[in-house]
Scaffold this motif. Structure first.
Motif, short mmCIF file in Angstrom:
data_model
loop_
_atom_site.label_atom_id
_atom_site.label_comp_id
_atom_site.label_asym_id
_atom_site.label_seq_id
_atom_site.Cartn_x
_atom_site.Cartn_y
_atom_site.Cartn_z
N ASN A 48 0.81 -1.21 0.00
CA ASN A 48 0.00 0.00 0.00
C ASN A 48 0.84 1.26 0.00
OD1 ASN A 48 -2.88 -1.09 0.17
ND2 ASN A 48 -1.76 -2.31 1.67
N THR A 49 2.11 1.11 -0.35
CA THR A 49 3.00 2.26 -0.46
C THR A 49 3.55 2.32 -1.87
OG1 THR A 49 3.61 2.15 1.88
CG2 THR A 49 5.13 3.31 0.43
N PHE A 50 3.50 3.50 -2.46
CA PHE A 50 3.97 3.68 -3.84
C PHE A 50 5.13 4.66 -3.85
CE2 PHE A 50 3.93 5.56 -8.07
CZ PHE A 50 3.88 4.42 -8.84
N GLY A 51 6.21 4.31 -4.55
CA GLY A 51 7.31 5.24 -4.73
C GLY A 51 8.57 4.81 -4.01
N PHE A 58 9.85 9.65 -2.89
CA PHE A 58 8.57 10.37 -2.73
C PHE A 58 7.55 9.26 -2.65
CE2 PHE A 58 4.58 12.18 -4.15
CZ PHE A 58 4.57 13.46 -3.60
N LYS A 59 7.02 9.03 -1.45
CA LYS A 59 6.20 7.85 -1.22
C LYS A 59 4.78 8.21 -0.79
CE LYS A 59 9.65 4.53 0.02
NZ LYS A 59 9.75 3.24 0.65
N LEU A 60 3.84 7.51 -1.37
CA LEU A 60 2.46 7.63 -0.91
C LEU A 60 2.01 6.30 -0.34
CD1 LEU A 60 -0.34 9.12 -0.81
CD2 LEU A 60 -0.79 8.02 -3.02
N THR A 61 1.53 6.32 0.90
CA THR A 61 0.90 5.16 1.51
C THR A 61 -0.59 5.47 1.61
OG1 THR A 61 2.86 4.68 2.80
CG2 THR A 61 0.80 3.71 3.58
N THR A 62 -1.44 4.57 1.13
CA THR A 62 -2.87 4.84 1.25
C THR A 62 -3.54 3.81 2.14
OG1 THR A 62 -3.70 3.51 -0.61
CG2 THR A 62 -2.86 5.69 -1.14
N VAL A 109 -0.63 8.95 3.44
CA VAL A 109 0.53 9.64 3.99
C VAL A 109 1.52 9.85 2.85
CG1 VAL A 109 2.33 9.61 5.76
CG2 VAL A 109 0.24 8.28 6.12
N ASP A 168 5.19 10.72 2.18
CA ASP A 168 6.47 10.83 2.88
C ASP A 168 7.56 11.13 1.84
OD1 ASP A 168 8.23 10.83 4.98
OD2 ASP A 168 8.27 8.68 5.26
N GLY A 169 8.51 11.94 2.24
CA GLY A 169 9.60 12.27 1.32
C GLY A 169 9.26 13.42 0.39
N ARG A 192 -4.81 8.67 -3.94
CA ARG A 192 -3.75 8.82 -4.95
C ARG A 192 -3.82 10.20 -5.60
NH1 ARG A 192 -3.44 3.11 -8.21
NH2 ARG A 192 -4.44 1.79 -6.66
#
Lengths: 358, 358, 358, 358
Positions: C3-6, C9-13, C25, C27-28, C133
């Motif tokens: 559930n984390t992309f990147g 530069f990371k997106l957790t949904t 969230v 992050d980065g 997203r």
């Protein structure tokens, strides 16, 4: 993951003590950097067995062969693959290890985790694996050096023999002058005598390495989970025989009060600095521009030449006496490993900071 | 990465001391697990400010709201999002922090790394962030508990007051009976008196937490870079105010010889065990089935109520005296945080082992 | 991870269709960046249900609440936590889904993977998750925009209705002028008529979205495993209902010869460029400075209002007819999602490049 | 990261076309698995140059040497390091590439990203790197094979010559019977004639590979960002010359209606199955137990023997005609690479599932 270290400057290592070779891959290395291959070999020589009478007399030339990622002496940004061939392979020396679990070694735990183990010289659990870390670290160190960052480790304690001086009073140029890598000659002499006695008794002894990193700019590290000190701790506890880590005022100052160890900010020589440095150069997980320093506690190596009782692989009580050539005290050879791991942590974090500082 | 902890059981946290909420996302949690929400809240209550006269009197109810990943009381395998609202927000209390760098805090280093900082109560650098770790840890703890694994931390030293007993002699059921979370009543009393004196002087004091993990099966951990002890060290050094970590014989035994601290294998009660446990339950980075135990050194908190000299954000010397409600000794509130981080490390590694044990 | 992309530069949904909230969230994220909150909400509005007669009439205001990582309107470098509350929760609507596996939905596979499933509105498998997203992407887009990088997606095919023009002939300012988000008015009209017919028949229809990214500097991406096109493909195939991806000359040109599609380098307007751009702006996994463009194939949504045969959760044949409000064609609402995912991929790779370009 | 593939079964590769060796490290391989080294070599032989008149006549024996991680024929759980020496090194052949950017190659983009490039045979951008992927994949394939999972790729289109049959009608045992790896003899013959003509014209041609994976249990994959299809797309787009990917009904069915392509669940032969398989064996990112199948579009190789115009490294127009031995059509040699990448994706996801299924 388990054999890869780092976030964007990454080292993956492979190889066992008595396999064909130990090697590694450095990925994420800055490109177009002219490598000094002599410096890399020099670091390997510092880790090499047989340097002095107090280290194991096993013979390994430890010559590194680079296989990729370098073109006309410069890094290309492609992964740097390398191997160090194992030369001192005599599997028969280890036939006696096949059917038992050596005390305080990784034999039993590897068997439990993997259901199989390469018993020759400890296989993957051998400190021989660190030869690949020294290569990765020697590359990182060169890149850091161009930014004026220096990393210096030395032996500060062997058994009860302690170097009772602040690192600022020491002459680091003396570290390489003696076999124990302690910059204070008188203490070094005592340490060496101690180790000699231990060696003759077929025993081993622990100690402490200190490491000092200078000229790290303020702002390097991470604020929460992978604080700079946490990354360093992870790096150090990942070295065989390490049992503890502290930085700055560390364990010694848990008895102190806040009013005694807070580092007051002052403006001096045209820069922000602190009057004292109990923080060890890191506050809130991020470097503050002061010297970073930390201690690493090593236990005595598990291999001793005295008879010990243990279990066979089929769980019967058996006697065991180690054979062959071993280090009574791993500390001098661990000094370049500590520096190598520190260098990789630092460079990795500097690169991450670059990502955001444009 | 900097705000995500773990390899496959992962906790991502967010939130500042004086923002709307602190929260987190647990990803990779085993599915179909019936959560005990009371246990989660109980762990939060152990960390909560205002529990006793020796902890900060800030008021936070610290009620966790789960937003996802749970259906009819069970985990679904989807990410578990949660928030804990900040209730004690009075940004004006912190107006005086806007223009200066507090000594030994993260104000200066955050400014250098990020070029901006949320100065209200330390922002992200506040230990308030750990409330989210306690939620993640409380979930991990429950899952471990089903496998009979227990994690117990307690305060073993405050200033010079030490608990001089092996953890095996202690009655862990007494830990929660006193405000300092030390299982020995007489020592607890002395610690509390010490803290009271320190508090009245407007000062702060450091100390040591010990943590004991029981019933971890042999074979858990990693052999090289992320040795189980290295992961634990990383977890612990990622907690605010932690300055050191050691496990098993640790720093105290660097003066010992190999023959004194090797743990001999024996077969007893129908299982492989060791006569002694200087190894602290980990050999070669992997659990050997014995108790895992380690120490964490905490410095005195940087916030003291005495006047201190520091620099303004424009680098002028200024005086500073902290206002408000603070902990003179963070250790009792850090106990559940230590357990939470340990639980996440253990569960993560157990899951990784499962991947290969089918 | 799931559930984390990147990379940095990371997106957790997190969040399900009918839980309390969907959130995430970031992050980065680069710090000290002034966010335009209106632009973020505008992107959410583009994805929102109920925008037009051809999208589902479910009502969600989709207002994002930021909980952390932002101070006085600027990013602080701390993780940006956010939630979008679910408002249209009527779990009873979904009671009929409890005991069966909908055809071509994720009901069966979730049950097999997790042993449990939140059947309300598809739970985590609902496209509602993409609202998070879009928030992550809207932040990335703003940062890219400052570097003059633009990302534009539009609908180029619905069923057999194709937009037969090269993107260079199109006026992108017309994309938002019609409900299908096709920049050619005549084609848009035909598409809308087609969808209307499909909708009235209780059916659904597939189509193609094209995406064009302009002004990406040469040198962005990775050479081997995570080639820029591979990262984009991963991003796109991670969107619900996406069945295919191609870039540059793509599938359409497998029949071509090398001599027909090689892009010859020329020096024009004081820069290196290519005469043609069959490569789609990427060569060897790395951007070459030309426009990056790619196509994404969407299947018709699985939810149709016609009766279908399927299995109950206890494996009996049952009839099923979907109830409620659904999209006969997901493409117009997928346009901002495609842009969001693309923006995150691009920014992530730009940051990685920065790490090495200092 | 850029040179490491996978989440817990990881392959790191290194090496350039004309360096000393190409190699890799497989980390996270299940331990105690007896490897069939002949099968590994057989896969390498399928990828090897010079197999037939339609592939490049470069001579490489492509013998893999394993350096670690294997003991008495079995995997030990330690990282498996390996190298394949480069034998066909004649750097002089490539002297003419030093000062120009070949059209549609990676020369220009590598120069922009790294500021330096190893121009000999394309350096790291050469498809020679995939030799290491075939080793990793051949290991994964063996482990999958024990679980009855088979992965079969074949050439389904070359230029305009298409194999117009569903994969179920094909006899996969015929794939290896012809030089193009097409299981239909008549089509294979036409494809070979086509390639022969293309080769004689000094040109190159594109095509399509199909891949079919059988016996994957239901429940494998991830629901959101790294859906199983997204991981496969990422794997495929990471292969040189790949321009597109689709799975199941893919691009061909964007014109279909939901009522036409929904796969209805039925209970047959004592298991849940679907009447049709437009989904391509994956729903909601997770396998449903049906066959997984997908297509990969390859462009014609950039290297053609016709004269082309391009730029020198100092941006002057120059003529360029490729020399040496090249593939007019990469597809037959790409077949084992497609299988290797697929195998690694599958095994990695199966292991992740194991982590949670105990």
């Amino acid at each position: 993951m388990p054999n890869t270290f780092g976030k964007i400057f990454k080292l993956t290592t492979f190889g066992e003590s008595h396999g064909a070779a130990v090697g590694g891959v450095v990925d994420g290395c800055p490109s177009n950097f002219k490598l000094d291959f002599n410096l890399i070999q020099k670091e390997l020589d510092r880790r090499k067995p047989g340097q002095s009478s107090i280290t194991t007399q096993r013979k390994e030339t430890d010559k590194v062969e680079f296989l990729s990622g370098i073109f006309e002496g410069k890094t290309t940004g492609a992964p740097i693959g390398f191997i160090i061939k194992n030369e001192n392979q005599n599997p028969k020396d280890y036939e006696n290890l096949k059917n038992l679990f050596r005390p305080s070694h990784a034999d039993y735990t590897y068997q439990k985790k993997f259901g199989i183990r390469d018993y020759r010289g400890g296989g993957r659990s051998s400190a021989r694996e660190t030869v690949a870390r020294v290569v990765g670290g020697a590359i990182a160190k060169q890149i850091l050096s161009k930014q004026n960052i220096s990393i210096t480790a030395f032996v500060s304690q062997v058994g009860e023999i302690k170097l009772n001086k602040c690192y600022k009073e020491l002459d680091f140029s003396k570290i390489e002058k003696n076999a124990i890598r302690c910059p204070d000659e008188a203490t070094a002499k005592k340490m060496l005598e101690k180790i000699d006695k231990i060696k003759n008794a077929g025993d081993s002894i622990g100690g402490i390495i200190k490491c000092v990193i200078k000229n790290v700019p303020a702002g390097i590290g991470e604020p929460v989970f992978y604080k700079l000190q946490a990354q360093l701790a992870n790096a150090m506890l990942g070295i065989n025989a390490v049992k503890g880590f502290d930085y700055g005022s560390g364990f010694e100052n848990v008895e102190k009060k806040g009013s005694e160890i807070n580092d007051l900010f002052v403006f001096k020589n045209n820069k922000v600095t602190t009057l004292t440095n109990y923080s060890g150069g890191i506050q809130g997980g991020i470097s503050n521009g002061e010297d970073i320093y930390f201690r690493i506690a090593f236990k005595p190596t598990a291999t001793i030449l005295k008879p010990q009782k243990t279990l066979s692989t089929n769980e019967k009580a058996v006697g065991f006496t180690a054979q062959g050539k071993h280090d009574p005290c791993v500390l001098p050879r661990a000094v370049p490993i500590v520096e190598a791991m520190s260098a990789m942590v630092l460079l990795d974090n500097l690169l991450i900071n670059n990502a955001y500082s444009k």
